[in-house]
Design an enzyme around this catalytic site. Structure first.
Site, mmCIF file in Angstrom:
data_model
loop_
_atom_site.group_PDB
_atom_site.id
_atom_site.type_symbol
_atom_site.label_atom_id
_atom_site.label_comp_id
_atom_site.label_asym_id
_atom_site.label_seq_id
_atom_site.Cartn_x
_atom_site.Cartn_y
_atom_site.Cartn_z
ATOM 1 N N ASP A 33 -62.303 -19.859 -89.909
ATOM 2 C CA ASP A 33 -63.016 -20.703 -88.960
ATOM 3 C C ASP A 33 -64.504 -20.426 -89.173
ATOM 4 O O ASP A 33 -64.873 -19.414 -89.788
ATOM 5 C CB ASP A 33 -62.574 -20.326 -87.533
ATOM 6 C CG ASP A 33 -63.344 -21.091 -86.481
ATOM 7 O OD1 ASP A 33 -63.826 -20.454 -85.524
ATOM 8 O OD2 ASP A 33 -63.494 -22.318 -86.625
ATOM 9 N N ASP A 37 -67.694 -21.560 -86.771
ATOM 10 C CA ASP A 37 -68.548 -21.188 -85.645
ATOM 11 C C ASP A 37 -67.930 -20.025 -84.881
ATOM 12 O O ASP A 37 -66.784 -20.091 -84.466
ATOM 13 C CB ASP A 37 -68.765 -22.391 -84.726
ATOM 14 C CG ASP A 37 -69.974 -22.190 -83.828
ATOM 15 O OD1 ASP A 37 -69.775 -21.851 -82.644
ATOM 16 O OD2 ASP A 37 -71.107 -22.326 -84.317
ATOM 17 N N LYS A 84 -56.900 -27.667 -85.542
ATOM 18 C CA LYS A 84 -56.308 -26.471 -84.943
ATOM 19 C C LYS A 84 -56.091 -26.716 -83.449
ATOM 20 O O LYS A 84 -56.957 -27.276 -82.802
ATOM 21 C CB LYS A 84 -57.265 -25.279 -85.096
ATOM 22 C CG LYS A 84 -57.678 -24.995 -86.507
ATOM 23 C CD LYS A 84 -58.785 -23.953 -86.515
ATOM 24 C CE LYS A 84 -60.129 -24.572 -86.169
ATOM 25 N NZ LYS A 84 -61.199 -23.588 -86.087
#
Lengths: 255, 307
Positions: free
Chosen positions: B27, B29, B222
């Site tokens: 991922d 951020d 996600k």
């Protein structure tokens, strides 16, 4: 027959006066005092809690005019479109008013991202009140089109704020409290007539009223029988005491 | 199974873990950067993974840019990438329609990040950009809007031009049960804060349309497992030899658990160790899917363990 009649509607775009005009045009006598619309009831609620601050309204003049009539300050409604880009909007264009103490979400044909940013940012403060006029997902449909209702805007704002709105309209109990308090109504001697089980009848059941479903609108008899057979306790609350094909069919029975 | 603090493992244990991994999904951020500031050591760790022969994919629920534009952003922050390493939900949405052999038109409530990725895969779309109410709702419904019969899907992504006409059109197309309803992701708020403002996320636009359409969408991003289907169709990836790194348990870690990956939670973003411990002790089986195999303070803390 000496019965008091109230018109109860989840419509938040019209003031009571506008509803009176519409009723009169269609041959139904009405005065302001027999109209219980969500714009009016929102103003009632804010009066009941002695609200003294300002309201940010995501909605129409129907709401702001009722707020004016109740002496409650509010910001303007109307279009608030994206003028530049998200970064500029957030950096320069969002000017929050420190006196805002409540956000009211009603039907807003000018719903936009800038409005969502402002409402959500005001609602970051836990003591900023969050009110939704009603949760009807759609308006009576013009098939094959779907006409989104106020529930659409309320759900959008509940999602990005992670907060639940206080709901004013049917089937929430506030309408009941407002009727009983302001008009001294006895629930046991009250009949609720509606066409929609999940708003009108549910509302009537929760308030302890007798309920009459008319089959000229949303809910069909088939759907009622399904609800009757359901083992789910919540579904039972949607089952009316009585039903009739249309309201007019009552006339020969009561004259 | 106990959750292991990677930073407290020996170098041999860390070496064994990584020798059982071929693919790393990360991922962005909260893991690599936070509100556009690099998290220290993160670029070096990713470079080290590549040196060790691992395949690294950037996974992001961002759907307003194309993969190439995302690479430019990575580059500015000091991360090397090519478009084949990047999985944005805009790209994955286009992949999904391509994978199911979709041939009709798409009505998009979203940005050109989506329409351009669709166009690259030969899929026709329209709807991006401003669409304000010009007259009134009655006129829109009676006169101004006619359904395009060739629309077979509605995609909802982040849309700063969200408006009543767009919500009405999307819900109207969705009246037809054969019309696909796809959401890029359901993040309720954007990852950053500018000027203390709340940034409504894609999730709020999806909630609006779900409510009036009376339907739930197929979710691309996600924690939906579509990502792993997309990756496996295009690259040779073994879930058991894959590590998912993220900062958010209910998207990143949950995705990893559902796909059978090993999972590493970094504490530089959304979730804390307390959150994890609560879920670990929960009676609710679903909560336990949120518990990672490993955790570490921040990605950069891995560097001394890998060298």
């Amino acid at each position: 027959m000496g019965k008091r009649v109230f018109y109860v509607t989840n419509n938040s775009s019209k003031t009571r006066d506008e509803i009176v005009s519409k009723c009169s045009r269609l041959g139904y006598p009405a005065t302001r005092d027999n109209i219980l619309s969500t714009a009016y009831l929102t103003a009632c609620y804010l009066q009941d809690i002695v609200f003294k601050k300002k309201v940010y309204v995501v909605g129409s003049k129907g709401i702001t005019q009722e707020l004016d009539a109740a002496g409650i300050k509010h910001l303007d409604v109307g279009p608030d479109p994206m003028c530049s880009d998200v970064a500029s909007l957030l950096r320069n264009e969002v000017q929050l008013d420190k006196d805002v103490g409540a956000v009211v979400v009603g039907f807003d044909e000018h719903f936009s991202f800038p409005k969502m940013v402002k409402a959500a940012t005001y609602l970051k403060q836990p003591n900023c009140i969050f009110i939704g006029t009603n949760t009807d997902e759609i308006l009576p449909t013009e098939f094959p089109l779907t006409v989104p209702g106020t529930g659409t805007f309320v759900r959008a704002m509940e999602t990005c704020t992670n907060r639940k709105a206080f709901k004013i309209g049917k089937p929430s109990p506030y309408v009941c409290e407002a009727i009983i308090k302001r008009h001294k109504v006895d629930p046991k001697k009250t009949l609720m007539i509606g066409d929609r089980c999940n708003t009108d009848i549910l509302f009537g059941t929760r308030c302890g009223f007798k309920t009459l479903l008319v089959l000229t609108g949303v809910t069909t008899l088939g759907e009622v029988h399904q609800l009757e057979k359901s083992s789910n306790k919540e579904d039972q609350e949607l089952v009316p005491d009585y039903y009739i094909d249309r309201l007019g069919d009552m006339l020969p029975l009561i004259s | 199974m106990s959750i292991k603090n990677l930073a407290s493992l020996s170098r041999d244990e860390v070496k064994n873990l990584f020798s059982s991994i071929d693919t790393i999904l990360t991922d962005c951020d909260g893991v690599l950067w936070l509100h556009m500031k690099i998290l220290p050591g993160a670029p070096d760790v990713l470079n080290k993974f590549r040196e060790m022969g691992k395949r690294v994919f950037y996974i992001t629920n961002n759907n307003v840019i194309t993969r190439e534009e995302f690479c430019v952003k990575c580059d500015k922050l000091g991360f090397t990438s090519t478009k084949d390493d990047v999985l944005t939900t805009s790209y994955l949405t286009a992949c999904y329609l391509h994978d199911i052999g979709f041939k009709k038109k798409v009505y998009v409530v979203g940005t050109s990040g989506i329409s351009r990725e669709l166009s690259r895969l030969g899929i026709r779309s329209f709807g991006v950009g401003p669409d304000p109410l010009i007259s009134d709702v009655a006129t829109l419904v009676m006169k101004d809007f006619k359904l395009d019969p060739d629309v077979g899907a509605v995609i909802v992504g982040f849309d700063e031009y969200i408006s009543y006409p767009k919500i009405l059109k999307a819900a109207s197309y969705l009246n037809h049960p054969d019309c696909l309803f796809i959401a890029t992701n359901t993040d309720e708020r954007g990852p950053s804060f500018i000027n203390d403002c709340v940034i409504p996320g894609t999730g709020s636009m999806v909630a609006a349309i779900e409510t009036c359409a009376g339907r739930k969408p197929f979710l691309i991003g996600k924690p939906s497992t579509y990502i792993i289907d997309a990756i496996r169709k295009r690259y040779n990836v073994d879930p058991e030899r894959t590590l998912m790194i993220g900062d958010r348990c209910n998207t990143d870690i949950l995705l990893g658990t559902r796909c059978g990956f090993k999972t590493l939670l970094v504490l530089s973003g959304v979730n804390t160790l307390d959150d994890v411990m609560n879920w670990k002790q929960s009676d609710n089986e679903e909560d336990r899917g949120l518990v990672p195999d490993y955790y570490i303070g921040k990605l950069g803390d891995l560097l001394p363990l890998l060298t």
